[in-house]
Write a protein that holds these residues in place. Structure first.
Motif, PDB file in Angstrom:
ATOM      1  N   GLY A  67       7.290  27.395  19.295  1.00 41.39           N
ATOM      2  CA  GLY A  67       6.230  28.387  19.420  1.00 41.39           C
ATOM      3  C   GLY A  67       5.389  28.149  20.662  1.00 41.39           C
ATOM      4  N   THR A  68       5.092  29.225  21.370  1.00 44.79           N
ATOM      5  CA  THR A  68       4.220  29.125  22.542  1.00 44.79           C
ATOM      6  C   THR A  68       2.929  29.910  22.361  1.00 44.79           C
ATOM      7  OG1 THR A  68       5.213  31.024  23.696  1.00 44.79           O
ATOM      8  CG2 THR A  68       6.248  28.861  24.021  1.00 44.79           C
ATOM      9  N   GLY A  69       2.674  30.395  21.149  1.00 40.71           N
ATOM     10  CA  GLY A  69       1.428  31.101  20.880  1.00 40.71           C
ATOM     11  C   GLY A  69       1.268  32.300  21.777  1.00 40.71           C
ATOM     12  N   ASP A  70       0.209  32.278  22.595  1.00 41.05           N
ATOM     13  CA  ASP A  70      -0.009  33.376  23.535  1.00 41.05           C
ATOM     14  C   ASP A  70       0.618  33.112  24.895  1.00 41.05           C
ATOM     15  OD1 ASP A  70      -1.642  31.399  24.532  1.00 41.05           O
ATOM     16  OD2 ASP A  70      -3.508  32.523  24.374  1.00 41.05           O
ATOM     17  N   GLY A  71       1.361  32.010  25.016  1.00 47.03           N
ATOM     18  CA  GLY A  71       2.047  31.689  26.259  1.00 47.03           C
ATOM     19  C   GLY A  71       1.174  31.074  27.325  1.00 47.03           C
ATOM     20  N   ALA A  72      -0.044  30.642  26.962  1.00 50.45           N
ATOM     21  CA  ALA A  72      -0.991  30.172  27.972  1.00 50.45           C
ATOM     22  C   ALA A  72      -0.729  28.736  28.430  1.00 50.45           C
ATOM     23  CB  ALA A  72      -2.421  30.272  27.427  1.00 50.45           C
ATOM     24  N   ASP A  73      -0.021  27.939  27.629  1.00 57.76           N
ATOM     25  CA  ASP A  73       0.206  26.536  27.981  1.00 57.76           C
ATOM     26  C   ASP A  73       1.565  26.391  28.650  1.00 57.76           C
ATOM     27  OD1 ASP A  73       0.536  23.813  28.195  1.00 57.76           O
ATOM     28  OD2 ASP A  73      -0.020  23.354  26.128  1.00 57.76           O
ATOM     29  N   PRO A  74       1.604  26.149  29.969  1.00 60.64           N
ATOM     30  CA  PRO A  74       2.892  26.076  30.666  1.00 60.64           C
ATOM     31  C   PRO A  74       3.678  24.815  30.354  1.00 60.64           C
ATOM     32  CG  PRO A  74       1.120  25.518  32.160  1.00 60.64           C
ATOM     33  CD  PRO A  74       0.472  25.969  30.882  1.00 60.64           C
ATOM     34  N   GLY A  96       8.953  33.488  29.610  1.00 61.71           N
ATOM     35  CA  GLY A  96       7.875  33.591  30.588  1.00 61.71           C
ATOM     36  C   GLY A  96       7.329  32.280  31.104  1.00 61.71           C
ATOM     37  N   ILE A  97       7.682  31.179  30.466  1.00 63.81           N
ATOM     38  CA  ILE A  97       7.272  29.868  30.967  1.00 63.81           C
ATOM     39  C   ILE A  97       8.164  29.514  32.159  1.00 63.81           C
ATOM     40  CG2 ILE A  97       7.017  27.415  30.457  1.00 63.81           C
ATOM     41  CD1 ILE A  97       5.058  29.084  28.892  1.00 63.81           C
ATOM     42  N   GLY A  98       7.581  29.115  33.270  1.00 67.37           N
ATOM     43  CA  GLY A  98       8.373  28.761  34.437  1.00 67.37           C
ATOM     44  C   GLY A  98       9.310  27.611  34.143  1.00 67.37           C
TER      45      GLY A  98
END
Length: 457
Positions: A67-74, A96-98
């Motif tokens: 899980g990445t939640g809202d994707g804010a933590d790279p 969306g994570i680099g």
């Protein structure tokens, strides 16, 4: 390259899907059947850092959801190594994570500070995604691990002599020319404030000085505060405030890691590193509140509080750094509680007169997800450092703007350098995050490495 990285394709590697909470339903719709049913049964909601193993028919893991939640933590992938079974994995969807950040996050999640324990954890392996430079990510991870190890080591095993040894080890790996000035030799070579701060400790104060790179390359000089333990001196800290003071050499730790990155990447610079390594202790020969110290610059400094010792040792080192008129001077220090009050533990302030440099730093910080925030060198506050009996007092006599006045004090020792920037870092992770356990932490070095690579790569 780190041993956890596999630079090849492996059809048997277990797939890992990174999923934002908003995409979980879409994933389940496209994987209808046992996998989707298992997600529902498990109550998995794809919150940040939550991991779900997808079972296969034989009781093993057919895949992994992160899980990445809202994707804010790279660097959310740092949650994986501590929970995954030992095998080789590949990223099936980064959502969306680099890719480079995902790989670095995974690497950071393998960190263990195990010097004092017999518990050793083995780590799973990761196939490098296409286009990711495993050597570069490994350099970054090792630099961050170096910072963490140095800061996490308690002061009984990280005194000024130990810190000097660690610095020389970094210098020697890259063939740098180094020297260490120890004890009373600091007075002979005119580093009086480094000596004054450290003279009350059992282990003598010292200055580590090393250079690397071709002599006519652009000059970049790094200065790191190396206060290996800070009791506060005669203005003694309460015990609660001493608990984390093994981290007061965090500036030196980060400078050494940045230097390791610069030399490892063979950037075209003339690098110089200066680390004043001291312990601010209590004894009959400790410097006192109200004393007036001579500085290397020749400026006299009235001591307003012995617990503001870091800026004193930095001042002598910055004077020496400035003497060569380098193109860029960077100093890093766990300097003030005021910086934490203003911006908290995650967002280090930086100070510079150079607007163009500030823009470069901000852009590099954004690019690397290494948060930094420019604070003003507000000149009207400089008068708060006035002294009736000396050229300057090293602290103001009021409760306001402590990080700014500390930076203004340091700025008095810079005259010839083409550019100077000061970082007031915390160097500690107070709450765990994926890949970032509680303990010593690197700050600003990824952003600075990015900036220096763009200039001198």
């Amino acid at each position: 390259m780190l041993e956890i990285f596999v630079d090849s394709r492996d059809a048997t590697a277990t797939p890992v899907w990174l999923l934002r909470s908003s995409r979980l339903k879409d994933w389940c719709d496209s994987h209808a059947g046992a996998a989707a049913a298992w997600v529902e049964t498990s109550g998995f909601k794809a919150e940040t850092g939550k991991v779900l193993l997808l079972p296969d028919g034989s009781g093993g893991a057919a895949g992994v959801l992160l899980g990445t939640g809202d994707g804010a933590d790279p660097f959310v992938t740092g949650a994986l190594p501590t929970v995954l079974p030992l095998r080789t994995y590949r990223f099936a969807d980064l959502d969306g994570i680099g890719a480079e950040n995902a790989v670095l996050g995974f690497a950071l999640g393998t960190y263990q500070f195990d010097r004092y324990t017999r518990k050793k954890r083995e780590n799973p392996c990761l196939i490098l995604p296409d286009g990711v430079d495993g050597e570069e990510v490994s350099r970054l991870a090792r630099a961050i691990f170096l910072v963490r190890d140095l800061i996490n080591t308690p002061a009984n095993d990280m005194n000024p002599a130990d810190l000097a040894i660690a610095a020389l080890k970094v210098a020697d790996v890259h063939g740098a020319n180094s020297r260490v000035i120890v004890g009373d030799e600091l007075l002979v070579e005119n580093y009086p404030m480094v000596h004054a701060v450290g003279r009350a400790a059992e282990v003598a104060p010292r200055l580590v000085d090393f250079t690397w790179g071709r002599a006519d390359a652009p000059k970049v000089t790094l200065v790191g505060k190396g206060v290996c333990f800070d009791t506060g001196g005669l203005d003694l800290k309460p015990s609660s405030a001493m608990l984390l003071m093994k981290k007061d050499m965090g500036g030196a730790a980060n400078v050494l890691a940045l230097a390791d990155l610069i030399m490892g990447a063979k950037l075209d610079v003339r690098l110089r590193v200066l680390i004043p390594a001291v312990e601010n202790n209590v004894a009959g020969n400790a410097f006192r509140p109200g004393d007036v110290l001579q500085s290397r610059k020749g400026m006299t400094v009235e001591i307003g509080n012995t617990d503001a010792e870091g800026r004193l040792v930095l001042a002598d080192a910055l004077t020496e750094a400035d003497s060569e008129a380098p193109d860029l001077v960077i100093d890093m220090a766990t300097l003030t509680g005021a910086a934490r009050t203003a911006l908290g533990p995650d967002l280090p302030p930086f100070y510079t007169h150079d607007d163009a440099l500030a823009v470069e730093i901000a852009q590099a910080a954004s690019t690397t997800f290494d948060p930094l925030w420019r604070m003003p060198l507000w000149q009207p506050y400089d008068s708060w450092l006035s002294s009736k009996i000396a050229d300057v007092n090293h602290i103001s006599d009021g409760p306001f703007a402590g990080s700014i006045t500390a930076a203004l004090f340091l700025g008095r020792f810079i005259e010839k350098s083409k550019a100077w920037v000061h970082f007031d870092i915390y160097g500690w992770m107070p709450k765990p995050r994926p890949g970032r356990p509680v303990g010593g932490e690197a700050q600003a070095i990824r952003a600075l490495y990015c900036l220096l690579k763009s200039r001198f790569g």
